[in-house]
Design a protein around this motif. Structure first.
Motif, PDB file in Angstrom:
ATOM      1  N   GLY A 186      10.020   2.738 -36.129  1.00 56.83           N
ATOM      2  CA  GLY A 186      10.614   3.406 -34.982  1.00 56.83           C
ATOM      3  C   GLY A 186      12.129   3.359 -34.975  1.00 56.83           C
ATOM      4  N   GLU A 187      12.684   2.196 -35.319  1.00 58.71           N
ATOM      5  CA  GLU A 187      14.129   2.030 -35.481  1.00 58.71           C
ATOM      6  C   GLU A 187      14.353   1.088 -36.652  1.00 58.71           C
ATOM      7  OE1 GLU A 187      16.053   0.375 -32.053  1.00 58.71           O
ATOM      8  OE2 GLU A 187      14.982   1.700 -30.667  1.00 58.71           O
ATOM      9  N   VAL A 188      15.396   1.353 -37.418  1.00 59.38           N
ATOM     10  CA  VAL A 188      15.834   0.389 -38.425  1.00 59.38           C
ATOM     11  C   VAL A 188      17.347   0.280 -38.348  1.00 59.38           C
ATOM     12  CG1 VAL A 188      13.884   0.943 -39.921  1.00 59.38           C
ATOM     13  CG2 VAL A 188      16.092   2.035 -40.353  1.00 59.38           C
ATOM     14  N   GLY A 189      17.834  -0.906 -38.722  1.00 55.77           N
ATOM     15  CA  GLY A 189      19.265  -1.072 -38.884  1.00 55.77           C
ATOM     16  C   GLY A 189      19.622  -0.651 -40.309  1.00 55.77           C
ATOM     17  N   GLN A 190      19.354  -1.551 -41.254  1.00 56.84           N
ATOM     18  CA  GLN A 190      19.569  -1.221 -42.661  1.00 56.84           C
ATOM     19  C   GLN A 190      18.291  -0.621 -43.255  1.00 56.84           C
ATOM     20  OE1 GLN A 190      20.695  -4.180 -41.300  1.00 56.84           O
ATOM     21  NE2 GLN A 190      22.741  -3.314 -41.236  1.00 56.84           N
ATOM     22  N   LEU A 191      18.458   0.332 -44.127  1.00 55.00           N
ATOM     23  CA  LEU A 191      17.335   0.953 -44.810  1.00 55.00           C
ATOM     24  C   LEU A 191      16.650  -0.053 -45.735  1.00 55.00           C
ATOM     25  CD1 LEU A 191      19.196   4.252 -45.608  1.00 55.00           C
ATOM     26  CD2 LEU A 191      17.073   4.128 -44.282  1.00 55.00           C
TER      27      LEU A 191
ATOM     28  N   GLN B 135       5.413  -0.774 -49.254  1.00 56.80           N
ATOM     29  CA  GLN B 135       4.976  -0.544 -47.872  1.00 56.80           C
ATOM     30  C   GLN B 135       4.824   0.969 -47.669  1.00 56.80           C
ATOM     31  OE1 GLN B 135       7.741  -2.697 -45.290  1.00 56.80           O
ATOM     32  NE2 GLN B 135       7.599  -4.523 -46.565  1.00 56.80           N
ATOM     33  N   PRO B 136       3.803   1.565 -48.258  1.00 58.55           N
ATOM     34  CA  PRO B 136       3.744   3.023 -48.364  1.00 58.55           C
ATOM     35  C   PRO B 136       3.292   3.763 -47.118  1.00 58.55           C
ATOM     36  CG  PRO B 136       1.800   2.052 -49.365  1.00 58.55           C
ATOM     37  CD  PRO B 136       2.698   0.911 -48.992  1.00 58.55           C
ATOM     38  N   ASP B 137       2.800   3.045 -46.113  1.00 56.31           N
ATOM     39  CA  ASP B 137       2.192   3.751 -44.984  1.00 56.31           C
ATOM     40  C   ASP B 137       3.148   4.042 -43.833  1.00 56.31           C
ATOM     41  OD1 ASP B 137      -0.240   4.090 -46.147  1.00 56.31           O
ATOM     42  OD2 ASP B 137      -1.192   2.371 -45.200  1.00 56.31           O
ATOM     43  N   TRP B 138       4.426   3.702 -43.967  1.00 58.89           N
ATOM     44  CA  TRP B 138       5.379   4.074 -42.918  1.00 58.89           C
ATOM     45  C   TRP B 138       5.497   5.600 -42.885  1.00 58.89           C
ATOM     46  CZ3 TRP B 138       5.656   0.047 -40.139  1.00 58.89           C
ATOM     47  CH2 TRP B 138       5.954  -1.222 -40.622  1.00 58.89           C
ATOM     48  N   SER B 139       5.162   6.221 -41.765  1.00 56.40           N
ATOM     49  CA  SER B 139       5.206   7.686 -41.666  1.00 56.40           C
ATOM     50  C   SER B 139       6.627   8.213 -41.596  1.00 56.40           C
ATOM     51  CB  SER B 139       4.425   8.153 -40.437  1.00 56.40           C
ATOM     52  OG  SER B 139       3.044   7.906 -40.594  1.00 56.40           O
ATOM     53  N   TRP B 140       7.501   7.471 -40.944  1.00 56.99           N
ATOM     54  CA  TRP B 140       8.924   7.836 -40.910  1.00 56.99           C
ATOM     55  C   TRP B 140       9.738   6.584 -40.694  1.00 56.99           C
ATOM     56  CZ3 TRP B 140       5.917   8.846 -36.512  1.00 56.99           C
ATOM     57  CH2 TRP B 140       6.346   8.293 -35.309  1.00 56.99           C
ATOM     58  N   PHE B 141      11.016   6.678 -40.999  1.00 60.38           N
ATOM     59  CA  PHE B 141      11.987   5.672 -40.574  1.00 60.38           C
ATOM     60  C   PHE B 141      13.055   6.386 -39.773  1.00 60.38           C
ATOM     61  CE2 PHE B 141      13.634   6.913 -44.840  1.00 60.38           C
ATOM     62  CZ  PHE B 141      14.907   7.346 -44.500  1.00 60.38           C
ATOM     63  N   MET B 142      13.655   5.680 -38.814  1.00 61.93           N
ATOM     64  CA  MET B 142      14.759   6.261 -38.053  1.00 61.93           C
ATOM     65  C   MET B 142      15.885   5.240 -37.963  1.00 61.93           C
ATOM     66  SD  MET B 142      15.007   7.903 -34.225  1.00 61.93           S
ATOM     67  CE  MET B 142      15.108   6.299 -33.430  1.00 61.93           C
ATOM     68  N   VAL B 143      16.984   5.536 -38.634  1.00 64.39           N
ATOM     69  CA  VAL B 143      18.155   4.662 -38.583  1.00 64.39           C
ATOM     70  C   VAL B 143      18.784   4.757 -37.208  1.00 64.39           C
ATOM     71  CG1 VAL B 143      20.411   4.156 -39.581  1.00 64.39           C
ATOM     72  CG2 VAL B 143      18.545   4.956 -41.053  1.00 64.39           C
ATOM     73  N   TRP B 144      19.131   3.607 -36.635  1.00 57.44           N
ATOM     74  CA  TRP B 144      19.699   3.571 -35.297  1.00 57.44           C
ATOM     75  C   TRP B 144      21.191   3.920 -35.341  1.00 57.44           C
ATOM     76  CZ3 TRP B 144      17.826   3.885 -30.659  1.00 57.44           C
ATOM     77  CH2 TRP B 144      18.644   3.606 -29.563  1.00 57.44           C
ATOM     78  N   GLY B 145      21.520   5.140 -34.930  1.00 54.72           N
ATOM     79  CA  GLY B 145      22.893   5.570 -34.734  1.00 54.72           C
ATOM     80  C   GLY B 145      23.861   5.125 -35.800  1.00 54.72           C
TER      81      GLY B 145
ATOM     82  N   ALA C 278      12.464  11.019 -43.410  1.00 57.77           N
ATOM     83  CA  ALA C 278      13.751  10.435 -43.048  1.00 57.77           C
ATOM     84  C   ALA C 278      14.109  10.810 -41.622  1.00 57.77           C
ATOM     85  CB  ALA C 278      14.838  10.928 -43.999  1.00 57.77           C
ATOM     86  N   GLY C 279      14.621   9.851 -40.851  1.00 58.52           N
ATOM     87  CA  GLY C 279      14.991  10.108 -39.470  1.00 58.52           C
ATOM     88  C   GLY C 279      16.307   9.462 -39.089  1.00 58.52           C
ATOM     89  N   GLN C 280      16.922   9.990 -38.045  1.00 57.44           N
ATOM     90  CA  GLN C 280      18.219   9.494 -37.587  1.00 57.44           C
ATOM     91  C   GLN C 280      18.297   9.583 -36.077  1.00 57.44           C
ATOM     92  OE1 GLN C 280      20.807   8.034 -39.346  1.00 57.44           O
ATOM     93  NE2 GLN C 280      21.679   7.680 -37.298  1.00 57.44           N
ATOM     94  N   HIS C 281      18.748   8.486 -35.434  1.00 57.05           N
ATOM     95  CA  HIS C 281      18.964   8.470 -33.990  1.00 57.05           C
ATOM     96  C   HIS C 281      20.354   9.014 -33.669  1.00 57.05           C
ATOM     97  CE1 HIS C 281      18.397   7.072 -29.849  1.00 57.05           C
ATOM     98  NE2 HIS C 281      19.674   6.719 -29.889  1.00 57.05           N
TER      99      HIS C 281
ATOM    100  N   TYR D 214      15.357  -4.775 -38.178  1.00 57.25           N
ATOM    101  CA  TYR D 214      16.805  -4.904 -38.368  1.00 57.25           C
ATOM    102  C   TYR D 214      17.088  -6.042 -39.364  1.00 57.25           C
ATOM    103  CZ  TYR D 214      17.723  -1.589 -34.639  1.00 57.25           C
ATOM    104  OH  TYR D 214      17.792  -0.431 -33.889  1.00 57.25           O
ATOM    105  N   HIS D 215      18.298  -6.068 -39.898  1.00 53.75           N
ATOM    106  CA  HIS D 215      18.754  -7.118 -40.822  1.00 53.75           C
ATOM    107  C   HIS D 215      17.950  -7.125 -42.128  1.00 53.75           C
ATOM    108  CE1 HIS D 215      20.757  -8.305 -37.195  1.00 53.75           C
ATOM    109  NE2 HIS D 215      19.615  -8.600 -36.603  1.00 53.75           N
ATOM    110  N   ARG D 216      17.466  -5.953 -42.544  1.00 45.05           N
ATOM    111  CA  ARG D 216      16.690  -5.811 -43.794  1.00 45.05           C
ATOM    112  C   ARG D 216      15.498  -6.789 -43.846  1.00 45.05           C
ATOM    113  NH1 ARG D 216      21.972  -4.799 -46.092  1.00 45.05           N
ATOM    114  NH2 ARG D 216      22.075  -2.621 -46.752  1.00 45.05           N
TER     115      ARG D 216
END
Length: 377
Positions: free
Chosen positions: A311-316, A325-335, A52-55, A287-289
Motif C-alpha cells: 500500500g505504501e513503501v518508503g524505499q523500493l 515476493q512475487p504476489d505483490w499486486s502493486w507498490f506505491m512509493v510515498w510522495g 508501479a505506483g506513486q503517491h 518502510y526502511h527497506r
C-alpha cells in the motif's frame, strides 16, 4: 510488449463484468462493472507482474508523478492520493510528512496555502478524472482527524501514540446512534460526495481507509479483537456501501508490516483482520527497506484467494526481495520518498530505474483502458 498467454484472458477481460457475478467477485455484491473488471484485471496479473505506483499529495497533485517521469521516462500505472486534513496549531511542520491539505508543500517550506477544503477535494476529483482518462488505476486513502474534530485538527489528533481512545470512547464511536457515532457519520459525509462523483463518472477506486491499524501511532491503531478495529472497519464498509451506494470502491485493508521496535510496534496481521466478507485486497506498508519474507508470506497466507499489495513503501525493494515476493499486486512509493532511494551501490535515480525497468514491473505504457476495461498492451 508484455502479455499473459492464458486461454481465457480475452473472455475474462471482455465479459467478466456482465450483469451476472464476475469470475472474481468483489465483497460488495452491488459492485460496479468497472470495479469488478479492475479486480479481475489485478487477479490476472497475480504472481506475474507488479504495477508501479506513486503517491501524490492533495495540495500538489502532480509533483511526484513528474519526478518519476523525469527519472525513468515512464509513468506509474497506479496513481494515489489522500483526502487529508487541515493541520492546526503552531506545530504544523511536524506533520508535513503526510501532506496536510492546507500546506503549500508536503516537504520543505510548509507554508499555509489559503485554499479551502472544498476546493482542494474538488480539484482532487478533477485530477483523478484526468488520470483515469490516461489509463491510471486510482488508489485513495484518508489521514483523518478524530471524528469530533472533523477535518481540522492538530496533527496530534491523528498521531495520538499513547493517547488513543479508551475502550469506553471506542464503544461509543462504534455504536450506532451515539453522539460520537453521529459525529463520525458527519465526518464521513465530508468525503462521500467526492467519492460519489467518481462513482457517477464510472471510476473504480482502490479505497484504503484507516491504514496501518496494527501499529501504535494513529487514533484508530492498536485495537485488536472483535470489538476493536474490526468493528470500525465493518461499520465504515456498511455506511459507504449500504447507506451511500459507493459501489465503485474496492476495499483495501492496509496494515503495517509487523515489527517489534519498542514504542513503535506493529502487531500481527490476523489480530486486526475484519474478515474476508469485508476485504477485497490485503496490503502492507513497508518502510526502511524492511522487506522480510514473512511480511509477504504471512499476508499471503491470511489472504487466501485474495490479492495482496504494498500500500505504501518508503524505499523500493531490492531485486532479490522483489523477485522472492512475487504476489505483490502493486507498490506505491510515498510522495517525496521517490527522491530517497540511494543504496550502498546505486544512486537514488539508479535504484528507481532498476525497479521501473525490471521485466516484472508494469508501468502506464504497458496497460490500457478502453470502454471501462483495463488490459495489457
Amino acid at each position: 510488449m508484455k502479455r499473459l498467454i492464458i486461454a481465457w484472458t480475452t473472455a475474462l477481460l471482455l465479459y467478466g463484468c456482465s450483469p451476472e457475478r464476475p469470475v472474481v467477485a468483489p465483497v460488495n455484491p452491488e459492485a460496479s462493472p468497472e470495479a469488478c473488471q479492475l479486480l479481475e484485471f489485478l487477479h490476472l496479473l497475480r504472481g506475474k507482474y507488479t504495477l508501479a505506483g506513486q503517491h501524490n499529495f492533495i495540495s500538489d497533485l502532480s509533483r511526484y508523478d513528474s519526478v518519476v517521469y523525469a527519472i525513468t521516462g515512464k509513468r506509474p500505472a497506479v496513481w494515489g492520493s489522500d483526502f487529508s486534513f487541515n493541520a492546526l496549531g503552531e506545530n504544523i511542520a511536524e506533520y508535513h510528512h503526510c501532506g496536510p491539505m492546507n500546506l503549500s508543500s508536503p516537504w520543505g517550506e510548509c507554508l499555509l496555502n489559503g485554499r479551502s477544503t472544498e476546493e482542494l477535494r474538488q480539484n482532487l476529483v478533477e485530477e483523478i478524472k484526468q488520470r483515469y482518462a490516461e489509463g491510471r488505476i486510482i488508489t485513495l486513502m484518508w489521514h483523518c482527524c478524530f471524528p469530533s474534530e472533523c477535518n481540522d485538527c492538530n496533527g496530534a489528533s491523528i498521531w495520538t501514540w499513547q493517547n488513543r481512545p479508551s475502550d469506553e470512547v471506542w464503544a461509543e464511536l462504534t455504536t450506532d446512534g451515539t453522539p460520537l457515532n453521529t459525529l463520525w457519520k458527519k465526518q464521513m459525509d465530508t468525503v462521500i460526495p467526492y467519492l460519489k462523483q467518481l462513482r457517477d463518472a464510472g471510476i473504480p477506486i482502490l479505497w484504503r481507509p484507516y491504514h496501518e491499524m496494527n501499529g501504535v501511532w494513529f487514533w484508530w491503531c492498536n485495537k485488536p479483537g472483535e470489538n476493536g478495529f474490526k468493528k470500525l472497519w465493518i461499520m465504515t464498509y456498511n455506511y459507504f456501501t449500504k447507506e451511500h451506494g459507493l459501489n465503485n470502491l474496492l476495499w483495501v485493508w492496509n496494515t503495517n508490516a509487523p515489527r517489534d521496535k519498542q514504542g513503535d510496534e506493529a502487531g500481527p496481521y490476523a489480530d486486526y483482520y475484519p474478515g474476508s466478507d469485508y476485504v477485497d485486497i490485503l496490503a502492507a506498508d513497508v518502510y526502511h527497506r524492511d522487506y522480510k519474507q514473512s511480511h509477504h508470506d504471512d499476508l499471503r497466507a491470511l489472504a487466501g484467494d485474495k490479492l495482496i499489495a504494498l500500500g505504501e513503501v518508503g524505499q523500493l525493494p531490492d531485486p532479490d526481495s522483489y523477485h522472492n515476493q512475487p504476489d505483490w499486486s502493486w507498490f506505491m512509493v510515498w510522495g517525496y520518498f521517490i527522491n530517497s532511494q540511494k543504496t550502498d551501490s546505486l544512486t537514488s535515480e539508479e535504484a528507481v530505474r532498476q525497479i521501473y525497468n525490471d521485466p516484472r514491473t508494469l508501468t502506464l505504457d504497458e496497460i490500457e483502458l478502453s470502454d471501462g476495461k483495463y488490459r495489457l498492451r
